[in-house]
Every structure is written in structure tokens, then in C-alpha cells.
Design a protein around this motif. Sequence first.
Motif, PDB file in Angstrom:
ATOM      1  N   MET A   1       0.874  -1.419   0.120  1.00 33.96           N
ATOM      2  CA  MET A   1       0.116   0.080  -0.058  1.00 33.96           C
ATOM      3  C   MET A   1       0.910   1.295  -0.277  1.00 33.96           C
ATOM      4  SD  MET A   1      -2.785   1.098   2.655  1.00 33.96           S
ATOM      5  CE  MET A   1      -3.556  -0.067   2.664  1.00 33.96           C
ATOM      6  N   GLY A   2       0.576   2.318  -1.213  1.00 36.27           N
ATOM      7  CA  GLY A   2       1.272   3.666  -0.783  1.00 36.27           C
ATOM      8  C   GLY A   2       0.773   4.718   0.185  1.00 36.27           C
ATOM      9  N   PRO A   3       1.871   5.790  -0.002  1.00 34.70           N
ATOM     10  CA  PRO A   3       1.292   6.611   0.876  1.00 34.70           C
ATOM     11  C   PRO A   3       0.325   7.476   0.312  1.00 34.70           C
ATOM     12  CG  PRO A   3       3.459   6.791   0.436  1.00 34.70           C
ATOM     13  CD  PRO A   3       3.410   5.668  -0.781  1.00 34.70           C
ATOM     14  N   GLN A   4      -0.142   7.673  -0.401  1.00 34.02           N
ATOM     15  CA  GLN A   4      -1.647   7.919  -1.295  1.00 34.02           C
ATOM     16  C   GLN A   4      -3.076   7.180  -0.646  1.00 34.02           C
ATOM     17  OE1 GLN A   4      -1.937  11.212  -2.611  1.00 34.02           O
ATOM     18  NE2 GLN A   4      -4.161  11.386  -2.250  1.00 34.02           N
ATOM     19  N   GLN A   5      -2.265   5.855  -0.441  1.00 32.31           N
ATOM     20  CA  GLN A   5      -3.592   4.981  -0.151  1.00 32.31           C
ATOM     21  C   GLN A   5      -3.829   5.186   1.538  1.00 32.31           C
ATOM     22  OE1 GLN A   5      -2.148   1.568  -1.919  1.00 32.31           O
ATOM     23  NE2 GLN A   5      -3.934   1.522  -2.573  1.00 32.31           N
ATOM     24  N   GLN A   6      -2.406   4.913   1.844  1.00 32.15           N
ATOM     25  CA  GLN A   6      -2.248   5.305   3.536  1.00 32.15           C
ATOM     26  C   GLN A   6      -3.077   6.115   4.142  1.00 32.15           C
ATOM     27  OE1 GLN A   6       1.598   4.379   4.643  1.00 32.15           O
ATOM     28  NE2 GLN A   6       1.576   2.163   4.648  1.00 32.15           N
ATOM     29  N   ALA A   7      -2.418   7.914   3.645  1.00 28.76           N
ATOM     30  CA  ALA A   7      -2.817   8.712   4.105  1.00 28.76           C
ATOM     31  C   ALA A   7      -5.024   9.011   4.009  1.00 28.76           C
ATOM     32  CB  ALA A   7      -2.808   9.909   3.228  1.00 28.76           C
ATOM     33  N   SER A   8      -5.459   8.180   2.625  1.00 33.61           N
ATOM     34  CA  SER A   8      -6.557   8.069   2.517  1.00 33.61           C
ATOM     35  C   SER A   8      -7.261   7.343   3.244  1.00 33.61           C
ATOM     36  CB  SER A   8      -7.291   7.565   1.096  1.00 33.61           C
ATOM     37  OG  SER A   8      -6.322   9.305   0.506  1.00 33.61           O
ATOM     38  N   LEU A 139      -4.421  17.659   6.383  1.00 32.29           N
ATOM     39  CA  LEU A 139      -4.573  16.495   7.725  1.00 32.29           C
ATOM     40  C   LEU A 139      -3.869  15.366   7.303  1.00 32.29           C
ATOM     41  CD1 LEU A 139      -6.584  17.618   9.553  1.00 32.29           C
ATOM     42  CD2 LEU A 139      -6.774  19.283   7.725  1.00 32.29           C
ATOM     43  N   GLU A 140      -3.420  14.722   6.694  1.00 30.59           N
ATOM     44  CA  GLU A 140      -3.528  13.500   6.455  1.00 30.59           C
ATOM     45  C   GLU A 140      -1.827  13.435   7.091  1.00 30.59           C
ATOM     46  OE1 GLU A 140      -6.058  13.418   2.567  1.00 30.59           O
ATOM     47  OE2 GLU A 140      -4.970  14.580   4.596  1.00 30.59           O
ATOM     48  N   SER A 141      -0.923  14.337   7.153  1.00 33.25           N
ATOM     49  CA  SER A 141       0.348  14.893   7.444  1.00 33.25           C
ATOM     50  C   SER A 141       0.197  14.637   9.396  1.00 33.25           C
ATOM     51  CB  SER A 141       0.966  15.780   7.464  1.00 33.25           C
ATOM     52  OG  SER A 141       0.384  16.775   7.963  1.00 33.25           O
ATOM     53  N   LEU A 142      -0.819  14.925   9.663  1.00 36.59           N
ATOM     54  CA  LEU A 142      -1.070  14.554  11.155  1.00 36.59           C
ATOM     55  C   LEU A 142      -1.737  13.227  11.462  1.00 36.59           C
ATOM     56  CD1 LEU A 142      -2.494  18.121  11.470  1.00 36.59           C
ATOM     57  CD2 LEU A 142      -0.750  17.973  11.206  1.00 36.59           C
ATOM     58  N   MET A 143      -2.339  12.266  10.905  1.00 36.64           N
ATOM     59  CA  MET A 143      -2.763  11.109  11.386  1.00 36.64           C
ATOM     60  C   MET A 143      -1.476   9.793  10.480  1.00 36.64           C
ATOM     61  SD  MET A 143      -6.443  11.970   9.823  1.00 36.64           S
ATOM     62  CE  MET A 143      -7.619  12.937  10.366  1.00 36.64           C
ATOM     63  N   LEU A 144      -2.086   8.932  12.111  1.00 33.54           N
ATOM     64  CA  LEU A 144      -0.977   7.730  11.629  1.00 33.54           C
ATOM     65  C   LEU A 144      -1.599   7.140  11.370  1.00 33.54           C
ATOM     66  CD1 LEU A 144      -0.151   6.955  15.046  1.00 33.54           C
ATOM     67  CD2 LEU A 144       1.847   7.458  13.484  1.00 33.54           C
ATOM     68  N   PRO A 145      -1.086   6.365   9.856  1.00 31.21           N
ATOM     69  CA  PRO A 145      -2.132   5.026   8.884  1.00 31.21           C
ATOM     70  C   PRO A 145      -2.064   4.737   9.827  1.00 31.21           C
ATOM     71  CG  PRO A 145       0.461   5.337   8.503  1.00 31.21           C
ATOM     72  CD  PRO A 145       0.633   6.549   9.793  1.00 31.21           C
ATOM     73  N   VAL A 146      -3.509   4.179   9.286  1.00 29.48           N
ATOM     74  CA  VAL A 146      -4.512   2.989   9.813  1.00 29.48           C
ATOM     75  C   VAL A 146      -5.013   1.749   9.450  1.00 29.48           C
ATOM     76  CG1 VAL A 146      -7.292   2.794  10.624  1.00 29.48           C
ATOM     77  CG2 VAL A 146      -5.827   4.573  10.816  1.00 29.48           C
ATOM     78  N   PRO A 147      -4.728   0.662   9.578  1.00 26.86           N
ATOM     79  CA  PRO A 147      -4.431  -0.601   9.271  1.00 26.86           C
ATOM     80  C   PRO A 147      -5.495  -1.171   8.644  1.00 26.86           C
ATOM     81  CG  PRO A 147      -3.524  -1.428  11.863  1.00 26.86           C
ATOM     82  CD  PRO A 147      -3.885   0.381  11.013  1.00 26.86           C
ATOM     83  N   GLY A 244       2.618  18.360   4.127  1.00 28.98           N
ATOM     84  CA  GLY A 244       1.493  17.717   3.821  1.00 28.98           C
ATOM     85  C   GLY A 244       2.323  15.898   3.300  1.00 28.98           C
ATOM     86  N   ARG A 245       2.062  15.091   3.072  1.00 29.61           N
ATOM     87  CA  ARG A 245       2.268  14.142   3.754  1.00 29.61           C
ATOM     88  C   ARG A 245       2.596  13.142   2.086  1.00 29.61           C
ATOM     89  NH1 ARG A 245      -0.849   8.769   7.064  1.00 29.61           N
ATOM     90  NH2 ARG A 245       0.053   7.439   6.501  1.00 29.61           N
ATOM     91  N   THR A 246       0.927  14.116   1.254  1.00 34.40           N
ATOM     92  CA  THR A 246       1.450  12.374  -0.775  1.00 34.40           C
ATOM     93  C   THR A 246       1.738  13.307  -1.709  1.00 34.40           C
ATOM     94  OG1 THR A 246      -0.858  14.107  -0.487  1.00 34.40           O
ATOM     95  CG2 THR A 246      -1.423  11.742   0.653  1.00 34.40           C
ATOM     96  N   ARG A 247       1.711  12.721  -2.610  1.00 36.75           N
ATOM     97  CA  ARG A 247       3.141  13.653  -3.371  1.00 36.75           C
ATOM     98  C   ARG A 247       1.852  14.065  -4.457  1.00 36.75           C
ATOM     99  NH1 ARG A 247       6.524  11.237  -8.442  1.00 36.75           N
ATOM    100  NH2 ARG A 247       6.189  13.501  -9.184  1.00 36.75           N
TER     101      ARG A 247
END
Length: 288
Positions: A1-8, A139-147, A244-247
Motif C-alpha cells: 500500500m502506497g503513502p497516498q492510500q495510507q493517508a486516505s 490533515l493526513e500529515s497529522l494522522m498515523l496510518p490505519v491498518p 503534507g504527506r502525499t505526492r
Amino acid sequence: MGPQQQASRALAALFAMFVWVSTGTGSDAADKTTGLLTLRDALTLPNHPVRIDARLTATGQTDHRPLGGVPLRLRIDGKDIAIGTTNETGQVSFDYLPKMRGTNVISLSVDPAASVSAEPREATLCVWERRRPIVLVELESLMLPVPSSTLSEPAGIGAKSPTEPVPDAAEELSKLTQYYYNVVYVPGGELSSSESDVGHMLRQWLTSHKFPPGFVAVPGTGGLSATLDALKNDGWTTMKSGIGRTRAFADMLLQHRMEVVVVPELPKGELPRKAKAAKDWKEVRKKL
């Protein structure tokens, strides 16, 4: 899973918990229509009038019609300001003239005597001066990825939100905003909700995790690009930096000729050429 998917996924998990809490609790009177108040943040200058917009709709499995003719009470920082009645589209607007720079709490509630019952809503009125720089924060740069397994687990009363903050993010962002930046928060991922109560959800999450107050800009038609254009057209031209967190977020800010810091670092080869990278939030201030 890529960073974009993890952020979403992080935003999706937060929204799933919020929907469960807002629809699974409460005890409205049986003879009243259950409604949903939607209230957006407002942004203006000292001694400049601002329009505060809200909407009231029915809420239920299939009933999302606008609710007109309902009196709503507006309070700012705990003080009664005005009473307005929703029109046939469920909308109401209030004009307000703030005197001083600062951050104010907007509160909106349905008149107790009305035939509609709805949870009160709060939003933020940001009264800023144009000369102070603005930093845009995904906002995604402030949140931990969720399994992925967490999203399928049922939420229970008292359950902990599955979306936790990134270590040091609140503290470091508070340092940035204490003396220098104003902050605009934006969700970068795709998130759907019928009446866009996303702003309320995000404000609650930011407050509960002690992030500094700021303007929550929920992108509408045209997405983030249109939101940036609207802010610039309103005269907020000191919006020159972003975190930010995503490209996708980094690319968008670079297209608008803004500098951007990506945290944490993207995999090799994914960081846009002109973007900066920070391995964690402790490094962000060094990069801006």
C-alpha cells in the motif's frame, strides 16, 4: 500500500467513527424531525464584515431534504448574536463584524421551541491580518496510518478513535503558529459525505488532540486547486508554504508556486523535484 492510500485510509477511519457516533447516539423527541446542522469555518480581517453560512437538513436513512422555516440561534464566544430562520433550501446566513484579531468560536443551535431537533454545531471564526504568513497543512500529515483490519472492526460505546495523531505533530505545529504562521487545514484525500459534515469531524479531532486552532477548508467543487484560488482571490496572498504527506498534495502546491515540505519522507523517486522532505515533525521547522 502506497503513502497516498495510507493517508486516505486514515481519513476514512476517522469519518467512519464520526458517522457511527453522530448517528448511533442521541435521544430526540418522537414528535420532532431529526435534523443535521452544517456550519463552516469563516475567515476575515479585523473590522471587516464576514458572512457566516449554515444549513439544516433532515437526517435519516432516506430523508435528507432541506428544512426551511426553522429558527437558529447564533452565538460567538458564548455571547448571543442573532436569530435567523432557514429558507426553503435549509440555508441561513448571518452577517457579523469582528473587531479584533484572534480566533473565535461560532456556535449554532436550533431554537428549543422548533419542530426540529438537531445537535448544536461549532465552527471557527478566524480574524487574521493579511501580513502574517499562512501555512497550509494536509490533515493526513497529522494522522498515523490505519491498518486495513481496523476499518472493519465494529465501533462500540467508548471505543477509541482508530485515527491517532503523528508523534510531535501537535507540539511542533503549535510552535510554528505561536509567533509566526496562521494555519489552514485541508483534507487531501477523497472523502465523501452527503452534506459535507467533514469540517465538524475534523475540528473535533484537531481539538481533541490539542492541535492549534486554524481555518478548516473543506474543498468543494474543483478540489484543492479551487480552494487555493479562492483564498488568493480573497486577498490571502501570504499563503506560500505547505506541509503534507502525499505526492498529490505536494504536486498541487508546487503548481501554485508554493514551497512544500513532505513528512515523512516519500519512497525514493516519489518526491517531487522542488519539494523538501522531513523524516519526522521534529525536522519540519528546519525545512520551512
